[in-house]
Write a protein that holds these residues in place. Structure first.
Motif, PDB file in Angstrom:
ATOM      1  N   CYS A 285      50.517  17.207  41.058  1.00  0.00           N
ATOM      2  CA  CYS A 285      48.983  16.670  41.183  1.00  0.00           C
ATOM      3  C   CYS A 285      48.700  15.848  39.937  1.00  0.00           C
ATOM      4  CB  CYS A 285      47.992  18.081  40.983  1.00  0.00           C
ATOM      5  SG  CYS A 285      48.141  19.196  42.303  1.00  0.00           S
ATOM      6  N   LYS A 286      48.085  14.753  40.203  1.00  0.00           N
ATOM      7  CA  LYS A 286      47.740  13.609  39.075  1.00  0.00           C
ATOM      8  C   LYS A 286      46.389  13.598  39.029  1.00  0.00           C
ATOM      9  CE  LYS A 286      51.779  10.947  39.861  1.00  0.00           C
ATOM     10  NZ  LYS A 286      52.627   9.957  39.044  1.00  0.00           N
ATOM     11  N   MET A 287      45.743  14.021  37.805  1.00  0.00           N
ATOM     12  CA  MET A 287      44.393  13.597  37.651  1.00  0.00           C
ATOM     13  C   MET A 287      44.044  12.564  36.612  1.00  0.00           C
ATOM     14  SD  MET A 287      43.674  17.939  36.857  1.00  0.00           S
ATOM     15  CE  MET A 287      45.052  17.992  35.503  1.00  0.00           C
ATOM     16  N   THR A 288      43.081  11.607  36.875  1.00  0.00           N
ATOM     17  CA  THR A 288      42.855  10.571  36.230  1.00  0.00           C
ATOM     18  C   THR A 288      41.446  10.343  35.997  1.00  0.00           C
ATOM     19  OG1 THR A 288      44.698   9.670  37.746  1.00  0.00           O
ATOM     20  CG2 THR A 288      43.186   7.988  36.445  1.00  0.00           C
ATOM     21  N   ASN A 289      41.328  10.007  34.804  1.00  0.00           N
ATOM     22  CA  ASN A 289      39.973   9.437  34.253  1.00  0.00           C
ATOM     23  C   ASN A 289      40.050   8.273  33.248  1.00  0.00           C
ATOM     24  OD1 ASN A 289      40.493  10.433  31.642  1.00  0.00           O
ATOM     25  ND2 ASN A 289      39.295  12.210  31.709  1.00  0.00           N
ATOM     26  N   ASP A 290      38.934   7.642  32.626  1.00  0.00           N
ATOM     27  CA  ASP A 290      39.240   6.611  31.710  1.00  0.00           C
ATOM     28  C   ASP A 290      40.106   6.714  30.616  1.00  0.00           C
ATOM     29  OD1 ASP A 290      37.139   8.363  30.906  1.00  0.00           O
ATOM     30  OD2 ASP A 290      36.012   6.615  30.073  1.00  0.00           O
ATOM     31  N   TYR A 291      40.470   7.980  30.500  1.00  0.00           N
ATOM     32  CA  TYR A 291      41.335   8.052  29.140  1.00  0.00           C
ATOM     33  C   TYR A 291      42.956   8.274  29.697  1.00  0.00           C
ATOM     34  CZ  TYR A 291      37.504   8.562  25.924  1.00  0.00           C
ATOM     35  OH  TYR A 291      36.537   8.503  25.230  1.00  0.00           O
ATOM     36  N   GLY A 292      43.207   8.168  31.157  1.00  0.00           N
ATOM     37  CA  GLY A 292      44.549   8.344  31.206  1.00  0.00           C
ATOM     38  C   GLY A 292      44.854   9.044  32.705  1.00  0.00           C
ATOM     39  N   THR A 293      45.934   9.365  32.696  1.00  0.00           N
ATOM     40  CA  THR A 293      46.541  10.296  34.046  1.00  0.00           C
ATOM     41  C   THR A 293      47.288  11.558  33.321  1.00  0.00           C
ATOM     42  OG1 THR A 293      46.675   8.431  35.493  1.00  0.00           O
ATOM     43  CG2 THR A 293      47.856  10.400  35.978  1.00  0.00           C
ATOM     44  N   PHE A 294      47.011  12.563  34.010  1.00  0.00           N
ATOM     45  CA  PHE A 294      47.400  13.879  33.616  1.00  0.00           C
ATOM     46  C   PHE A 294      48.023  14.614  34.839  1.00  0.00           C
ATOM     47  CE2 PHE A 294      43.516  12.609  31.576  1.00  0.00           C
ATOM     48  CZ  PHE A 294      43.638  12.676  30.214  1.00  0.00           C
ATOM     49  N   THR A 295      49.281  15.016  34.532  1.00  0.00           N
ATOM     50  CA  THR A 295      49.925  15.365  35.473  1.00  0.00           C
ATOM     51  C   THR A 295      50.178  17.203  35.365  1.00  0.00           C
ATOM     52  OG1 THR A 295      52.235  15.059  34.735  1.00  0.00           O
ATOM     53  CG2 THR A 295      51.421  13.582  36.129  1.00  0.00           C
ATOM     54  N   VAL A 296      50.311  17.709  36.413  1.00  0.00           N
ATOM     55  CA  VAL A 296      50.326  19.328  36.665  1.00  0.00           C
ATOM     56  C   VAL A 296      50.875  19.664  38.033  1.00  0.00           C
ATOM     57  CG1 VAL A 296      47.741  19.636  37.352  1.00  0.00           C
ATOM     58  CG2 VAL A 296      49.068  21.383  36.339  1.00  0.00           C
ATOM     59  N   LYS A 297      51.581  20.727  37.956  1.00  0.00           N
ATOM     60  CA  LYS A 297      51.958  21.467  39.193  1.00  0.00           C
ATOM     61  C   LYS A 297      51.002  22.517  39.589  1.00  0.00           C
ATOM     62  CE  LYS A 297      56.220  19.952  39.346  1.00  0.00           C
ATOM     63  NZ  LYS A 297      56.748  19.151  40.296  1.00  0.00           N
ATOM     64  N   SER A 298      50.358  22.348  40.699  1.00  0.00           N
ATOM     65  CA  SER A 298      49.560  23.284  41.265  1.00  0.00           C
ATOM     66  C   SER A 298      49.794  24.614  41.123  1.00  0.00           C
ATOM     67  CB  SER A 298      49.276  22.876  42.972  1.00  0.00           C
ATOM     68  OG  SER A 298      50.502  23.470  43.799  1.00  0.00           O
ATOM     69  N   GLY A 299      49.153  25.508  40.693  1.00  0.00           N
ATOM     70  CA  GLY A 299      49.069  26.802  40.143  1.00  0.00           C
ATOM     71  C   GLY A 299      49.194  27.043  38.754  1.00  0.00           C
ATOM     72  N   ASP A 300      49.199  25.968  38.136  1.00  0.00           N
ATOM     73  CA  ASP A 300      48.985  25.688  36.502  1.00  0.00           C
ATOM     74  C   ASP A 300      47.961  25.276  36.049  1.00  0.00           C
ATOM     75  OD1 ASP A 300      51.903  26.506  36.767  1.00  0.00           O
ATOM     76  OD2 ASP A 300      52.639  24.644  36.527  1.00  0.00           O
ATOM     77  N   THR A 301      47.687  25.328  34.688  1.00  0.00           N
ATOM     78  CA  THR A 301      46.622  24.678  33.906  1.00  0.00           C
ATOM     79  C   THR A 301      47.092  23.717  32.917  1.00  0.00           C
ATOM     80  OG1 THR A 301      45.441  27.032  34.147  1.00  0.00           O
ATOM     81  CG2 THR A 301      44.705  25.444  32.239  1.00  0.00           C
ATOM     82  N   THR A 302      46.339  22.684  32.813  1.00  0.00           N
ATOM     83  CA  THR A 302      46.582  21.724  31.984  1.00  0.00           C
ATOM     84  C   THR A 302      45.699  21.383  31.181  1.00  0.00           C
ATOM     85  OG1 THR A 302      47.999  19.595  31.824  1.00  0.00           O
ATOM     86  CG2 THR A 302      46.496  19.637  33.497  1.00  0.00           C
ATOM     87  N   GLN A 303      45.810  20.501  30.067  1.00  0.00           N
ATOM     88  CA  GLN A 303      44.936  19.955  29.152  1.00  0.00           C
ATOM     89  C   GLN A 303      44.513  18.728  29.670  1.00  0.00           C
ATOM     90  OE1 GLN A 303      42.967  21.677  26.450  1.00  0.00           O
ATOM     91  NE2 GLN A 303      44.152  23.493  27.144  1.00  0.00           N
ATOM     92  N   VAL A 304      43.308  18.259  29.923  1.00  0.00           N
ATOM     93  CA  VAL A 304      42.740  16.876  30.225  1.00  0.00           C
ATOM     94  C   VAL A 304      41.831  16.297  29.177  1.00  0.00           C
ATOM     95  CG1 VAL A 304      43.189  16.969  32.635  1.00  0.00           C
ATOM     96  CG2 VAL A 304      40.905  17.625  31.625  1.00  0.00           C
ATOM     97  N   ARG A 305      41.858  14.890  28.834  1.00  0.00           N
ATOM     98  CA  ARG A 305      40.880  14.600  27.919  1.00  0.00           C
ATOM     99  C   ARG A 305      39.467  14.517  28.477  1.00  0.00           C
ATOM    100  NH1 ARG A 305      37.953  12.304  24.498  1.00  0.00           N
ATOM    101  NH2 ARG A 305      38.857  10.883  22.977  1.00  0.00           N
ATOM    102  N   ARG A 306      38.435  15.075  27.568  1.00  0.00           N
ATOM    103  CA  ARG A 306      37.125  15.110  28.047  1.00  0.00           C
ATOM    104  C   ARG A 306      36.648  13.552  28.183  1.00  0.00           C
ATOM    105  NH1 ARG A 306      34.693  20.196  27.097  1.00  0.00           N
ATOM    106  NH2 ARG A 306      36.053  21.273  25.822  1.00  0.00           N
ATOM    107  N   SER A 307      35.596  13.450  29.022  1.00  0.00           N
ATOM    108  CA  SER A 307      35.117  12.072  29.283  1.00  0.00           C
ATOM    109  C   SER A 307      33.947  12.350  30.150  1.00  0.00           C
ATOM    110  CB  SER A 307      36.049  11.178  29.991  1.00  0.00           C
ATOM    111  OG  SER A 307      35.563  10.101  30.574  1.00  0.00           O
TER     112      SER A 307
END
Length: 161
Positions: free
Chosen positions: A39-61
């Motif tokens: 899984c790739k999560m994208t906002n104006d601060y960048g792209t964050f990757t995680v495998k489904s089933g896991d938790t990751t830290q994303v940059r607030r925006s």
């Protein structure tokens, strides 16, 4: 002195870290959980990757978080996590920290995404923190423009003369 310091730094900056945890899960259309999808999560601060089933830290925006999960056995799962103002922003407004509200808006610390989402392969869903319930995944909704006619019209190019 303390009041001046808080007004200058922003209430949400004091209360919230710039990073925010998001748990991502993926399901088949029949409801079976699938772990390990990329899984790739994208906002104006960048792209964050995680495998489904896991938790990751994303940059607030203040901008929404776009998510795409891929698994070789399934069609892509797409989502948008809506960014909503958190209590730190409201604290700035109520206490009169207009400067703090501007700082926190620009830094993104005044905003929060849903903390637990479940994408469905083959679907595009929208996740809004206002639907979040403690200890449960946020319920995803179909986008308003998900009808075939709307998608067709969105793909057309109109030339201006």
């Amino acid at each position: 002195m303390l009041a001046v310091t808080l007004a200058c730094t922003g209430c949400a900056s004091v209360m919230n870290d710039s990073m925010h945890p998001v748990k991502v899960e993926t399901k088949t259309q029949t409801g079976q959980l699938v772990t390990g999808a990329e899984c790739k999560m994208t906002n104006d601060y960048g792209t964050f990757t995680v495998k489904s089933g896991d938790t990751t830290q994303v940059r607030r925006s203040s901008k929404d978080l776009d998510i795409v999960c891929r698994d070789p056995q399934n069609p892509d799962a797409n989502a948008r996590a809506i960014s909503r103002a958190n209590s730190g922003m409201w604290g700035n407004i109520i206490i009169g920290g207009g400067i703090g509200a501007i700082i926190d808006h620009n830094k993104g610390t005044a905003y929060t995404y849903p903390t637990w989402i479940q994408l469905v392969f083959g679907q595009t869903l929208i996740f809004d923190r206002t639907a979040e319930k403690e200890g449960q995944p946020t319920i995803g909704a179909q986008p308003a423009d998900s009808t075939p006619a709307a998608n067709s019209a969105a793909g057309q190019v109109v030339s201006a003369k």
